[in-house]
Write an enzyme that holds these catalytic residues in place. Structure first.
Site, PDB file in Angstrom:
ATOM      1  N   PHE A  90       0.842  -1.192   0.000  1.00 44.23           N
ATOM      2  CA  PHE A  90       0.000   0.000   0.000  1.00 44.23           C
ATOM      3  C   PHE A  90       0.890   1.260   0.000  1.00 44.23           C
ATOM      4  O   PHE A  90       1.925   1.290   0.664  1.00 44.23           O
ATOM      5  CB  PHE A  90      -0.900  -0.029   1.252  1.00 44.23           C
ATOM      6  CG  PHE A  90      -1.990   0.993   1.223  1.00 44.23           C
ATOM      7  CD1 PHE A  90      -3.106   0.820   0.423  1.00 44.23           C
ATOM      8  CD2 PHE A  90      -1.896   2.135   1.987  1.00 44.23           C
ATOM      9  CE1 PHE A  90      -4.122   1.768   0.381  1.00 44.23           C
ATOM     10  CE2 PHE A  90      -2.905   3.093   1.964  1.00 44.23           C
ATOM     11  CZ  PHE A  90      -4.013   2.904   1.155  1.00 44.23           C
ATOM     12  N   ASP A 132       1.597  -4.714   8.557  1.00 43.21           N
ATOM     13  CA  ASP A 132       0.373  -3.952   8.370  1.00 43.21           C
ATOM     14  C   ASP A 132      -0.739  -4.987   8.134  1.00 43.21           C
ATOM     15  O   ASP A 132      -0.722  -5.694   7.121  1.00 43.21           O
ATOM     16  CB  ASP A 132       0.535  -3.024   7.160  1.00 43.21           C
ATOM     17  CG  ASP A 132      -0.706  -2.187   6.871  1.00 43.21           C
ATOM     18  OD1 ASP A 132      -1.794  -2.547   7.350  1.00 43.21           O
ATOM     19  OD2 ASP A 132      -0.575  -1.188   6.135  1.00 43.21           O
ATOM     20  N   TYR A 159     -11.534   0.593  10.571  1.00 35.77           N
ATOM     21  CA  TYR A 159     -12.753   0.993   9.841  1.00 35.77           C
ATOM     22  C   TYR A 159     -13.084   0.058   8.687  1.00 35.77           C
ATOM     23  O   TYR A 159     -14.081   0.250   8.007  1.00 35.77           O
ATOM     24  CB  TYR A 159     -12.644   2.445   9.335  1.00 35.77           C
ATOM     25  CG  TYR A 159     -11.351   2.801   8.629  1.00 35.77           C
ATOM     26  CD1 TYR A 159     -11.092   2.374   7.333  1.00 35.77           C
ATOM     27  CD2 TYR A 159     -10.385   3.571   9.269  1.00 35.77           C
ATOM     28  CE1 TYR A 159      -9.920   2.695   6.690  1.00 35.77           C
ATOM     29  CE2 TYR A 159      -9.201   3.903   8.640  1.00 35.77           C
ATOM     30  CZ  TYR A 159      -8.971   3.466   7.344  1.00 35.77           C
ATOM     31  OH  TYR A 159      -7.801   3.784   6.716  1.00 35.77           O
ATOM     32  N   LYS A 160     -12.233  -0.956   8.456  1.00 36.27           N
ATOM     33  CA  LYS A 160     -12.514  -1.884   7.354  1.00 36.27           C
ATOM     34  C   LYS A 160     -13.350  -3.048   7.905  1.00 36.27           C
ATOM     35  O   LYS A 160     -14.498  -2.865   8.246  1.00 36.27           O
ATOM     36  CB  LYS A 160     -11.184  -2.361   6.747  1.00 36.27           C
ATOM     37  CG  LYS A 160     -10.340  -1.219   6.175  1.00 36.27           C
ATOM     38  CD  LYS A 160      -9.024  -1.752   5.656  1.00 36.27           C
ATOM     39  CE  LYS A 160      -8.105  -0.649   5.173  1.00 36.27           C
ATOM     40  NZ  LYS A 160      -8.569   0.015   3.953  1.00 36.27           N
ATOM     41  N   ARG A 176     -12.201  -4.520  -6.877  1.00 38.54           N
ATOM     42  CA  ARG A 176     -12.152  -5.341  -5.653  1.00 38.54           C
ATOM     43  C   ARG A 176     -13.573  -5.599  -5.173  1.00 38.54           C
ATOM     44  O   ARG A 176     -14.383  -4.676  -5.067  1.00 38.54           O
ATOM     45  CB  ARG A 176     -11.379  -4.611  -4.551  1.00 38.54           C
ATOM     46  CG  ARG A 176      -9.930  -4.378  -4.853  1.00 38.54           C
ATOM     47  CD  ARG A 176      -9.185  -3.882  -3.627  1.00 38.54           C
ATOM     48  NE  ARG A 176      -9.812  -2.723  -2.981  1.00 38.54           N
ATOM     49  CZ  ARG A 176      -9.315  -2.110  -1.918  1.00 38.54           C
ATOM     50  NH1 ARG A 176      -8.208  -2.549  -1.351  1.00 38.54           N
ATOM     51  NH2 ARG A 176      -9.924  -1.055  -1.408  1.00 38.54           N
TER      52      ARG A 176
END
Ligand SMILES: Cc1ncc(COP(=O)(O)O)c(C=O)c1O
Length: 419
Positions: free
Chosen positions: A128, A205, A230-231, A380
């Site tokens: 990322f 991560d 928050y995912k 995705r």
């Protein structure tokens, strides 16, 4: 199989799903939208609203500054809840703090400044952006460099390749557990062992695995871990991240950002900084209390669901998605951008297409299917075990096929932003 038989089969799978009751615990604004973007922002648990209203009305409006009696320990107690339910971490090793980006900075700084005479950071070219940018800056600020490992864009990290870039110049290996594009899983235990073989630290991560793929930070011997809430943890937009530090390293590291929340005897307001004992030294300043409020609510849902059940259902959902991809999408120009092998497949599936951006826009605009687009050619799709039904997967593929057959994606403004 025709559409109606497919939907019948999917509904039968839903009936047999041991996690099916959890869906009712989430806010579903409308039944027509197929939300497959929970790896970007999870759906809102209804209990999060109750917790937030309580925090606003009773604690903020009512208790005002007195509420700090409760709030002052929230980042530790919520950290412990996330640690216990989602990371396999012992109490006192996990903290809610800042964003994942800031925590990557703090944890990598702590490792790089821990007294080792090494300046090379190993990270993945396909990781990322925030991870790559931060590692480059942290290494160069210390006169060091980043050494890149080139993971396979679909199958992920090859451990032999990692071994080939490790030597006694490497201070830190920083890698994602699950790749944000392909969803490929890196073997945390093997990565940690490889890093430790050359006496380097390892920082993971876990933003795209936590709440979707089981994690055991102790068994895998991870040194440092951070990730988003928050995912898959459904704690809301901007909810602060968590960080974990291996128990025996906590006191060996200095506070990476010596703010007053990292200070020993914080309210003595002393003349100079001394790090707090324990994980508190990884705090910086006043935590975002309201944004952190849903985190323990979410951890409690995972406690009831059990991560093994979550993983089983997640794999069953992505198995179905791959099966339907093979049956219905390959002839329409789609390529699979995620591993088929379930042992290295995370929670989401990427389908690649030359027109991916336009298809993503059309999916939202015309068919209410919310996935997301990732450069250069990926869509995705993230089925989330706690609230996605097998029927949603079947229906999403039916709608995707319909878009392609109608050609409506060729008419949309493909420059619209799709998060
Ligand atoms: C793998 C990964 N790491 C880090 C981040 C950045 O998190 P934050 O913006 O909360 O710092 C994200 C955000 O989506 C991510 O997917």
């Amino acid at each position: 199989m025709n559409d109606s038989n497919l939907l019948d089969r999917a509904r039968a799978l839903d009936l047999a799903d041991p996690l099916r009751e959890f869906r009712a615990e989430f806010e579903m604004h409308d039944d027509h939208t197929l939300y497959l973007d929970g790896n970007s922002l999870g759906r809102m648990p209804k209990a999060a609203r109750d917790a937030l209203f309580n925090a606003i009305d009773a604690e903020w409006a009512g208790g005002l500054v007195e509420s700090w009696e409760k709030w002052i320990t929230l980042t530790r107690s919520s950290g412990d809840a996330v640690g216990a339910q989602l990371l396999g971490a012992p109490a006192g090793t996990t903290l809610i703090a800042d964003s994942t980006s800031v925590n990557l900075f703090k944890l990598a700084s702590a490792a790089l400044d821990s007294g080792i005479d090494r300046k090379v950071v190993v990270t993945d070219r396909h990781d990322f952006p925030t991870d790559r940018y931060l590692m480059e800056r942290l290494a160069s600020a210390r006169g060091g460099t980043v050494r890149w490992v080139e993971s396979d864009p679909i199958e992920g990290l090859d451990i032999d390749q990692l071994h080939s870039v490790l030597d006694d110049e490497v201070a830190l290996v920083c890698l994602s557990h699950v790749n944000y594009r392909s969803g490929a899983i890196a073997d945390m235990t093997a990565v940690a062992a490889a890093a430790h073989e050359v006496d380097a630290f390892v920082l993971f991560d876990v933003s795209h695995s936590v709440g979707s793929v089981p994690i055991d930070v102790v068994a895998s011997n991870a040194d440092l871990v951070t990730g988003c809430t928050y995912k898959y943890l459904n704690s809301g937009p901007g909810a602060p991240a968590f960080l974990y530090v291996r128990q025996d390293l906590i006191e060996a590291f200095d506070a990476p950002l010596p703010g007053w929340f990292a200070q020993k005897d914080q309210f003595d307001m002393g003349p100079s900084f001394a790090p707090a004992p324990g994980i508190d030294r990884f705090q910086v300043g006043t935590p975002p209390i309201l944004s952190a409020t849903p985190i323990p609510v979410s951890a409690e849902m995972f406690e009831r669901a059990g991560m093994d059940q979550v993983r089983n259902k997640s794999l069953a959902l992505t198995d179905l998605l791959i099966e339907l991809f093979d049956e219905r999408l390959t002839d329409l120009g789609f390529r699979l951008g995620s591993p088929r092998d379930p042992s290295i497949r995370g929670g989401h599936i990427t389908v690649a297409h030359d027109e991916a951006l336009a298809i993503s826009v059309a999916l939202r605009q015309y068919e209410n299917v919310v996935g997301d687009f990732r450069m250069p050619d990926g869509i995705r799709l993230a089925p989330v075990a706690l609230y996605t039904r097998f029927e949603d997967i079947a229906e999403a593929v039916i709608r995707l096929e319909r878009i392609m057959k109608s050609g409506v994606h060729l008419t949309v403004d493909a420059n619209q932003r799709v998060t």
